[in-house]
Structure formats: structure tokens, C-alpha cells
Design a protein around this motif. Sequence first.
Motif, PDB file in Angstrom:
ATOM      1  N   THR A   6      61.437   2.442  23.086  1.00 53.20           N
ATOM      2  CA  THR A   6      62.844   2.138  23.354  1.00 53.20           C
ATOM      3  C   THR A   6      63.041   1.810  24.839  1.00 53.20           C
ATOM      4  O   THR A   6      64.165   1.597  25.287  1.00 53.20           O
ATOM      5  N   ASP A   7      61.959   1.783  25.601  1.00 50.26           N
ATOM      6  CA  ASP A   7      62.047   1.507  27.034  1.00 50.26           C
ATOM      7  C   ASP A   7      62.088  -0.005  27.272  1.00 50.26           C
ATOM      8  O   ASP A   7      61.103  -0.713  27.032  1.00 50.26           O
ATOM      9  N   ASP A   8      63.229  -0.500  27.760  1.00 51.05           N
ATOM     10  CA  ASP A   8      63.430  -1.951  27.915  1.00 51.05           C
ATOM     11  C   ASP A   8      62.378  -2.617  28.787  1.00 51.05           C
ATOM     12  O   ASP A   8      61.944  -3.735  28.525  1.00 51.05           O
ATOM     13  N   GLU A   9      61.992  -1.902  29.852  1.00 58.22           N
ATOM     14  CA  GLU A   9      61.012  -2.491  30.773  1.00 58.22           C
ATOM     15  C   GLU A   9      59.673  -2.724  30.061  1.00 58.22           C
ATOM     16  O   GLU A   9      59.050  -3.775  30.201  1.00 58.22           O
ATOM     17  N   ILE A  10      59.279  -1.741  29.278  1.00 59.32           N
ATOM     18  CA  ILE A  10      58.007  -1.851  28.547  1.00 59.32           C
ATOM     19  C   ILE A  10      58.106  -2.950  27.490  1.00 59.32           C
ATOM     20  O   ILE A  10      57.187  -3.753  27.322  1.00 59.32           O
ATOM     21  N   ILE A  11      59.239  -3.030  26.834  1.00 55.47           N
ATOM     22  CA  ILE A  11      59.422  -4.065  25.803  1.00 55.47           C
ATOM     23  C   ILE A  11      59.312  -5.445  26.457  1.00 55.47           C
ATOM     24  O   ILE A  11      58.633  -6.341  25.951  1.00 55.47           O
ATOM     25  N   GLU A  12      59.965  -5.606  27.572  1.00 51.05           N
ATOM     26  CA  GLU A  12      59.964  -6.901  28.261  1.00 51.05           C
ATOM     27  C   GLU A  12      58.536  -7.353  28.574  1.00 51.05           C
ATOM     28  O   GLU A  12      58.170  -8.498  28.356  1.00 51.05           O
TER      29      GLU A  12
ATOM     30  N   ASP B  67      63.497   9.101  19.757  1.00 51.95           N
ATOM     31  CA  ASP B  67      64.008   7.721  19.787  1.00 51.95           C
ATOM     32  C   ASP B  67      62.880   6.728  19.541  1.00 51.95           C
ATOM     33  O   ASP B  67      63.046   5.739  18.823  1.00 51.95           O
ATOM     34  N   ASP B  68      61.719   6.982  20.139  1.00 52.33           N
ATOM     35  CA  ASP B  68      60.574   6.088  19.919  1.00 52.33           C
ATOM     36  C   ASP B  68      60.067   6.212  18.479  1.00 52.33           C
ATOM     37  O   ASP B  68      59.665   5.222  17.866  1.00 52.33           O
ATOM     38  N   VAL B  69      60.104   7.440  17.954  1.00 53.54           N
ATOM     39  CA  VAL B  69      59.647   7.643  16.567  1.00 53.54           C
ATOM     40  C   VAL B  69      60.560   6.864  15.617  1.00 53.54           C
ATOM     41  O   VAL B  69      60.101   6.166  14.707  1.00 53.54           O
ATOM     42  N   LEU B  70      61.868   6.967  15.869  1.00 50.29           N
ATOM     43  CA  LEU B  70      62.822   6.235  15.027  1.00 50.29           C
ATOM     44  C   LEU B  70      62.608   4.729  15.152  1.00 50.29           C
ATOM     45  O   LEU B  70      62.612   3.989  14.164  1.00 50.29           O
TER      46      LEU B  70
ATOM     47  N   LEU C   1      53.565 -11.228  17.742  1.00 50.56           N
ATOM     48  CA  LEU C   1      54.400 -10.174  17.146  1.00 50.56           C
ATOM     49  C   LEU C   1      55.063  -9.288  18.210  1.00 50.56           C
ATOM     50  O   LEU C   1      55.722  -8.321  17.874  1.00 50.56           O
ATOM     51  N   SER C   2      54.880  -9.615  19.476  1.00 48.71           N
ATOM     52  CA  SER C   2      55.421  -8.803  20.576  1.00 48.71           C
ATOM     53  C   SER C   2      55.091  -7.322  20.430  1.00 48.71           C
ATOM     54  O   SER C   2      55.902  -6.445  20.693  1.00 48.71           O
ATOM     55  N   MET C   3      53.876  -7.034  19.996  1.00 46.90           N
ATOM     56  CA  MET C   3      53.464  -5.635  19.875  1.00 46.90           C
ATOM     57  C   MET C   3      53.163  -5.059  21.264  1.00 46.90           C
ATOM     58  O   MET C   3      52.578  -5.737  22.095  1.00 46.90           O
ATOM     59  N   ILE C   4      53.527  -3.811  21.464  1.00 51.15           N
ATOM     60  CA  ILE C   4      53.176  -3.142  22.716  1.00 51.15           C
ATOM     61  C   ILE C   4      51.771  -2.564  22.542  1.00 51.15           C
ATOM     62  O   ILE C   4      51.484  -1.905  21.540  1.00 51.15           O
ATOM     63  N   SER C   5      50.897  -2.830  23.513  1.00 48.13           N
ATOM     64  CA  SER C   5      49.519  -2.353  23.385  1.00 48.13           C
ATOM     65  C   SER C   5      49.464  -0.836  23.498  1.00 48.13           C
ATOM     66  O   SER C   5      50.230  -0.226  24.256  1.00 48.13           O
ATOM     67  N   ASN C   6      48.527  -0.270  22.790  1.00 47.68           N
ATOM     68  CA  ASN C   6      48.322   1.175  22.837  1.00 47.68           C
ATOM     69  C   ASN C   6      47.455   1.502  24.056  1.00 47.68           C
ATOM     70  O   ASN C   6      46.316   1.047  24.141  1.00 47.68           O
ATOM     71  N   PRO C   7      47.992   2.266  25.020  1.00 47.92           N
ATOM     72  CA  PRO C   7      47.228   2.522  26.246  1.00 47.92           C
ATOM     73  C   PRO C   7      45.942   3.312  26.009  1.00 47.92           C
ATOM     74  O   PRO C   7      45.074   3.366  26.878  1.00 47.92           O
ATOM     75  N   LEU C   8      45.816   3.916  24.837  1.00 45.38           N
ATOM     76  CA  LEU C   8      44.636   4.755  24.570  1.00 45.38           C
ATOM     77  C   LEU C   8      43.505   3.995  23.880  1.00 45.38           C
ATOM     78  O   LEU C   8      42.447   4.564  23.631  1.00 45.38           O
ATOM     79  N   LEU C   9      43.743   2.728  23.557  1.00 45.76           N
ATOM     80  CA  LEU C   9      42.744   2.015  22.754  1.00 45.76           C
ATOM     81  C   LEU C   9      42.230   0.754  23.447  1.00 45.76           C
ATOM     82  O   LEU C   9      42.962   0.123  24.215  1.00 45.76           O
ATOM     83  N   PRO C  10      40.989   0.385  23.150  1.00 43.02           N
ATOM     84  CA  PRO C  10      40.445  -0.843  23.721  1.00 43.02           C
ATOM     85  C   PRO C  10      40.987  -2.083  22.988  1.00 43.02           C
ATOM     86  O   PRO C  10      41.594  -1.962  21.925  1.00 43.02           O
ATOM     87  N   CYS C  11      40.728  -3.250  23.567  1.00 44.93           N
ATOM     88  CA  CYS C  11      41.208  -4.505  22.980  1.00 44.93           C
ATOM     89  C   CYS C  11      40.059  -5.480  22.769  1.00 44.93           C
ATOM     90  O   CYS C  11      39.030  -5.402  23.436  1.00 44.93           O
ATOM     91  N   SER C  12      40.271  -6.443  21.883  1.00 43.73           N
ATOM     92  CA  SER C  12      39.294  -7.517  21.707  1.00 43.73           C
ATOM     93  C   SER C  12      39.465  -8.523  22.853  1.00 43.73           C
ATOM     94  O   SER C  12      40.394  -8.410  23.653  1.00 43.73           O
ATOM     95  N   GLU C  13      38.579  -9.511  22.904  1.00 45.02           N
ATOM     96  CA  GLU C  13      38.684 -10.540  23.949  1.00 45.02           C
ATOM     97  C   GLU C  13      40.001 -11.301  23.858  1.00 45.02           C
ATOM     98  O   GLU C  13      40.410 -11.968  24.790  1.00 45.02           O
ATOM     99  N   TRP C  14      40.624 -11.266  22.693  1.00 46.92           N
ATOM    100  CA  TRP C  14      41.919 -11.946  22.516  1.00 46.92           C
ATOM    101  C   TRP C  14      43.094 -10.977  22.636  1.00 46.92           C
ATOM    102  O   TRP C  14      44.200 -11.260  22.218  1.00 46.92           O
TER     103      TRP C  14
END
Length: 467
Positions: free
Chosen positions: A308-314, A239-242, A321-334
Motif C-alpha cells: 500500500t506504499d505509494d512510493e514502492i508502487i511507483e 493493509d498490505d495483506v488486504l 503486470l507491475s508486480m513488486i519484486s520480492n526483496p528476499l528472492l533472486p531474479c532471472s536475467e529478465w
Amino acid sequence: MKRFPDNFYWGGAIAANQVEGAWNQDGKGLSTSDVQPKGIFGGVIARKENVSSIKDVAIDFYHRYPEDIKLFAEMGFTCLRVSIAWARIFPDGDEQTPNEAGLAHYDRLFDELLSHGITPMVTLSHYEMPWNLVTRYHGWGNRLLIDLFVKYAETVFERYKDKVKLWLTFNEINMSLHAPLTGVGLPEGSSQSEIYQAIHHQLVASAVVVGKCHEIISDAKIGNMLLGGLLYPLTCSPDDVLKAMEENRGWLFFGDVQSRGCYPGYMLRFFRENMIELDITEQDREHLKTNTVDFISFSYYNSGCASTDDEIIEKSRGNILSMISNPLLPCSEWGWTIDATGMRILLNILWDRYQKPLFIVENGLGAKDTLKDDFTVDDDYRIAYLNNHLYQVYEAIEDGVDVMGYTSWGPIDLVSNSTAELGKRYGFIYVNRDDKGHGDLARYRKASFYWYRDVIRSNGETLVPKM
Ligand code: BGP
């Protein structure tokens, strides 16, 4: 030996409204950027005498371009991506004749670049349009905008046909779905139908000007420009892949229309199921079919995830862009995920899909820099980001992907598009001006300046797999 192709374009990318300043000089009209002093998500203000914006002066590139181009040449740039401010050429967008002072300015700019052996790549529309077209015509919601844009494009093709051979139509054309005012001149809160209709007009305009460009400048190449919003499934659940496939199609569809010449079936289904009935004429279809782009250009800063998890989307709402962050990757200061491998993945996806040359026209790290007492900046974080991404470009080339060039975003510090900050710096060149407009606008070379110069000089050989 690790080498990039001969004739690979190395350089940087800027946009008129984020560098030029001179917002009301030489007959320039008011643009959508001028009325959004807080960036594209910060709302609209009425421009009055007493209201100012950091963009009014920006980094004063309008006057300082000879000095800046000299610095780009010192780094060895072979390409500079710039944009023309439509409102400098047609201040209200609907005049009969263009503004000569505006045309003359870009003549001087292109001459300066060419005198340093730097190829100009020009975006016709980079996140700004004459404000009058929004207030008087309802922006791209009005089919008339196609003709007005084509007239503007023909004017600049004719004028610069001997100087500019690389063109792009609309910057990050898929961004209209998230920032309709900036993208298609429609107010926030416009319905999906209105936005997709405006986008359709823009896609047709893009196709028509591809044809005009070929007619007027027979040896030119013209591409589209996509925001490469690469999304991975958050989990391996089908479901997530789709979901990731569908969300990626949300932006790839623009490339499909511009490169393949028609709306893909999955979009027709989306329109059907969402009661979106577009006004598409036979002539529109003909334009889209006959005038596909010569190459695909794109920006890539970060990747994200789809779930597809509503809680995570919220939880992810509110992000750009309402992108969900990748838990395996670091982020910039922004908060932008840093994913160099994504560059290789994206290049391969686009190549497999379109089989047309690709041009990376934006990539970079927005970060806070510190100017030291000796006027240098140690931006090793930026060097690491760029090295790692460029190394993945090299890997993609090894994979067989046809890559024309790479222009990093903001080779000189400039005003941020999303937040209108000057403190979010991308440059190899530091500009002494802060978010409040304090500073003398002096330019200083950062450590990354010398690093990029060496990368270009060695045609990529100095890159390492990972920093
Ligand atoms: C892209 C735009 C650019 C640029 C860049 C960086 O979306 O095409 O104009 O600004 O992003 O974004 P920001 O300036 O918000 O950091």
C-alpha cells in the motif's frame, strides 16, 4: 517412495504464433500476433511487403514438427500442449466455411503426436486472433465475437474429435487486463468498462464452448487457463495483506467465473464502485452457470508482492503486470522473481478454492544459453529451476492436491511472447537462430534434455528437494 501419480501427464507447452512461422502460408490470415513483431507490449505495425517479424519463420515448427516431435518422444513426453491458430482455420474470422489447408495441417500434427504416444492438449486461443476481427468488429468488444468463436471451436471439435480429448479455452485469460489488444482485440488506452465488457464476452464464449465440447466429444475434458499471478503482502501490515488479497482476486475472479459459474460478490462491488455497468443477459448467466470447466490449468513463472506504499508502487511501474519484486528472492536475467515454493502455495490455493483437478501448463526459465563448439549446452541453471519447481509440485501432491500433469513452457526454444526475442530461451532443445534471424534452425539437445528425460522415466523419482 517419492512418486507422482500414475498417468501423470509429463510434457511441454508451445503456442502456434511462437513456433510455427509460415505466417502467410496455406491460406492463413493475418493475426494479431503478426502485427506485433516486437511482442505483446511492443506496439502494432502495418504489415507491408517490406516489414518482417521474427515470428514469420519463428522456429519453423510448421514444417519441422515431425523432427521436433521425435525429440519430444525421445524425452518420453506423454503430453504436448499446442495451440491452433484461429486464422489458419478462419483466415478473417468471419467466413462461412473453414480453410481446408489449415485444418489438414493440424490433422497431420495430431497424427504425428499420437503415433508417438503423445497426448495432444489444445488451446483454442493462445494470444492471437484474426486481425480482421479487430479492425472490422472492434475485437471482443463486439458481442458477435462470441458466435464467431463458437463457430471456430465447433469446427475444430468436429474435425478432431477422435484425436484430441484435452482442450483449453483462452490462454492466460486474465492477461487482457494488461495486454488488451492481445487478449481481447481492443486498442491500448481502452477504458476499464470496455475491457471488462470484452472480457465478459470472452467468459461467455468460454462457457459456451465448454458445453459444445462436451456435446461433440463426450469423453473430452476442457479447462480454463489462468496466469497464476501469485502475490504476497510485502509486509505483515493488515493493509498490505488486504491489498494482496484484493490483487490476487483481480486474476482469481476469472477462475471463479469459469469454475463456479457466476461473478463473485467482490467483483460486483468493484464494478459498482468504479461505475462499470456490464451488459450481461439472462442467457449469459445461464451459460456461465451450466458450463463450468472440468479442470483448472495455469501458468506459473514467478511471484510478486503487493503493497500500500505509494512510493514502492511507483517504482514497480513498467514491470510486466507491475508486480513488486520480492526483496528476499533472486531474479532471472529478465527480472522475473524465482520462487519455487510459490508453486506449492499456488497449487494449494487453487485446490482449496476450486476442488477441481489442476494442470500446470506453463512453467520454466527464460535464459541466455551458450551453444558450445561440440553443439551442447550446459544449462544447469534451467535444471535447477525446473527441479526445484517440480519438487514443490510433488510436495503439493503430498498435501492432497489433485494434479493432472505438468507441461513445461517452451520445451524447444521459441520466440518470446512479451519481447519477441529468440535469445530468451526456455528449451531442452536448442534452436540455432538468433534475435536477428541468423542461424540454420538446427536443433541440439541441451543438458536439461537428458535431465528431463530421466525425470519422466522415473516418474519424478530423480527430483531432489533443492538444487
Ligand atoms: C506466458 C505465455 C506464453 C509464454 C510465456 C513466457 O505468458 O502464455 O505464451 O511466452 O508466458 O513468457 P515470455 O515468452 O514473454 O518469456
